[in-house]
Write an enzyme that holds these catalytic residues in place. Structure first.
Site, PDB file in Angstrom:
ATOM      1  N   THR A 112       1.081  -0.769  -0.186  1.00 52.81           N
ATOM      2  CA  THR A 112       0.229  -0.687  -0.137  1.00 52.81           C
ATOM      3  C   THR A 112       0.683   1.118   0.259  1.00 52.81           C
ATOM      4  OG1 THR A 112      -1.879   1.166   1.103  1.00 52.81           O
ATOM      5  CG2 THR A 112      -0.018  -0.333   2.042  1.00 52.81           C
ATOM      6  N   ASN A 171      -1.019   3.904   1.694  1.00 61.08           N
ATOM      7  CA  ASN A 171      -1.501   4.720   2.721  1.00 61.08           C
ATOM      8  C   ASN A 171      -0.110   4.477   3.596  1.00 61.08           C
ATOM      9  OD1 ASN A 171      -2.759   5.345   4.068  1.00 61.08           O
ATOM     10  ND2 ASN A 171      -4.704   4.754   3.483  1.00 61.08           N
ATOM     11  N   PRO A 172      -0.061   5.511   4.177  1.00 55.66           N
ATOM     12  CA  PRO A 172       1.002   5.700   5.493  1.00 55.66           C
ATOM     13  C   PRO A 172       0.088   4.913   6.889  1.00 55.66           C
ATOM     14  CG  PRO A 172       1.264   7.620   4.366  1.00 55.66           C
ATOM     15  CD  PRO A 172       0.326   6.866   3.519  1.00 55.66           C
ATOM     16  N   ASP A 201      -7.436  -6.549   1.248  1.00 55.69           N
ATOM     17  CA  ASP A 201      -8.823  -5.910   0.297  1.00 55.69           C
ATOM     18  C   ASP A 201      -9.200  -5.906   1.476  1.00 55.69           C
ATOM     19  OD1 ASP A 201      -8.247  -4.510  -2.304  1.00 55.69           O
ATOM     20  OD2 ASP A 201     -10.358  -6.058  -2.754  1.00 55.69           O
ATOM     21  N   SER A 202     -10.250  -4.633   1.641  1.00 58.10           N
ATOM     22  CA  SER A 202     -10.741  -4.780   2.313  1.00 58.10           C
ATOM     23  C   SER A 202     -11.995  -4.101   2.185  1.00 58.10           C
ATOM     24  CB  SER A 202     -10.717  -4.454   4.099  1.00 58.10           C
ATOM     25  OG  SER A 202      -9.879  -3.608   4.130  1.00 58.10           O
ATOM     26  N   PHE A 247     -11.151   5.541   9.713  1.00 55.40           N
ATOM     27  CA  PHE A 247     -11.894   5.941   9.043  1.00 55.40           C
ATOM     28  C   PHE A 247     -12.102   5.269   7.679  1.00 55.40           C
ATOM     29  CE2 PHE A 247      -8.152   3.033   8.591  1.00 55.40           C
ATOM     30  CZ  PHE A 247      -8.462   2.772   7.501  1.00 55.40           C
ATOM     31  N   GLY A 248     -12.724   5.686   6.567  1.00 57.19           N
ATOM     32  CA  GLY A 248     -13.449   5.151   5.470  1.00 57.19           C
ATOM     33  C   GLY A 248     -14.889   5.019   5.956  1.00 57.19           C
ATOM     34  N   LYS A 295     -10.139  -0.324  18.092  1.00 57.60           N
ATOM     35  CA  LYS A 295     -10.316  -0.807  16.931  1.00 57.60           C
ATOM     36  C   LYS A 295      -9.587  -2.147  16.551  1.00 57.60           C
ATOM     37  CE  LYS A 295     -10.514   0.288  12.079  1.00 57.60           C
ATOM     38  NZ  LYS A 295      -9.963   1.900  10.954  1.00 57.60           N
TER      39      LYS A 295
END
Length: 197
Positions: free
Chosen positions: A7, A9-10, A67-68, A150-151, A177
């Site tokens: 990824t 994405n950090p 992948d989620s 997020f998301g 989480k």
């Protein structure tokens, strides 16, 4: 020892490092700096393997790829593998969330069941491949809440919370989480594989 997470994405790299540290404190998760492969799979497993294979080939390191997405029962499991693109190709998280809420606007609580799915692929430079999946069941709120996550986190209410104290994942601490999430559940399955690295 290093393992590359496929990824750019950090935020995901940091989240994975925190989860991995509970299982393998000696394992350092590093971000992927190579070209982004085309995710043209039709399942979470397909896309996780596409990304992990590309990262392992590019870096020569063992590679993890996640992948989620969120799967809503009344929508037949959608957005599912299309979660990041639900409102279009821009991958706009706010637009995705707002579209999903709008689509479910008139759906009553008993029919708002959903779950997060995380499928993680582990690919070694010699070509060995393993895939694991974690599921986090719950339901969707009628409005976003909380400033965390997020998301789709701000509208997802996980099962198992005390009645009257139900919170969205947007209201969870990072520690809460990471202890319960779909990725944490997938990592429970992945832990024995990491131990063999």
């Amino acid at each position: 020892m290093k393992v590359v997470l496929a990824t750019h994405n950090p935020h995901k790299v940091a989240e994975f490092q925190q989860i991995v540290a509970r299982v393998r404190p000696d394992l350092e998760v590093v971000g992927y700096d190579g070209p982004e492969p085309v995710e043209d799979g039709v399942t979470f497993a397909d896309n996780a393997l596409i990304k992990a294979r590309a990262a392992a080939a590019h870096t020569g390191l063992p590679a993890l790829a996640d992948d989620s997405g969120i799967c809503v029962d009344v929508l037949g499991g959608s957005p599912g593998v299309f979660s990041a693109y639900w409102a279009g190709q821009k991958k706009d998280a706010v637009a995705n969330l707002e579209l999903l809420l709008d689509q479910l606007r008139d759906i009553a609580d008993p029919h708002r069941a959903a779950h997060f799915t995380s499928t993680i692929a582990l690919v070694s430079p010699d070509g060995a491949e393993k895939v694991v999946t974690g599921i986090w069941p719950g339901r969707l709120a009628h409005a976003a809440s909380g400033g965390g996550g997020f998301g789709y986190d701000p509208i997802f209410i996980p099962d198992g919370q005390p009645a009257g104290e139900e919170r969205s994942v947007g209201d969870f601490t990072d520690e809460e989480k990471q202890a319960q999430s779909h990725r944490a559940r997938a990592f429970e399955e992945l832990a024995p594989l990491l131990a063999d690295l």
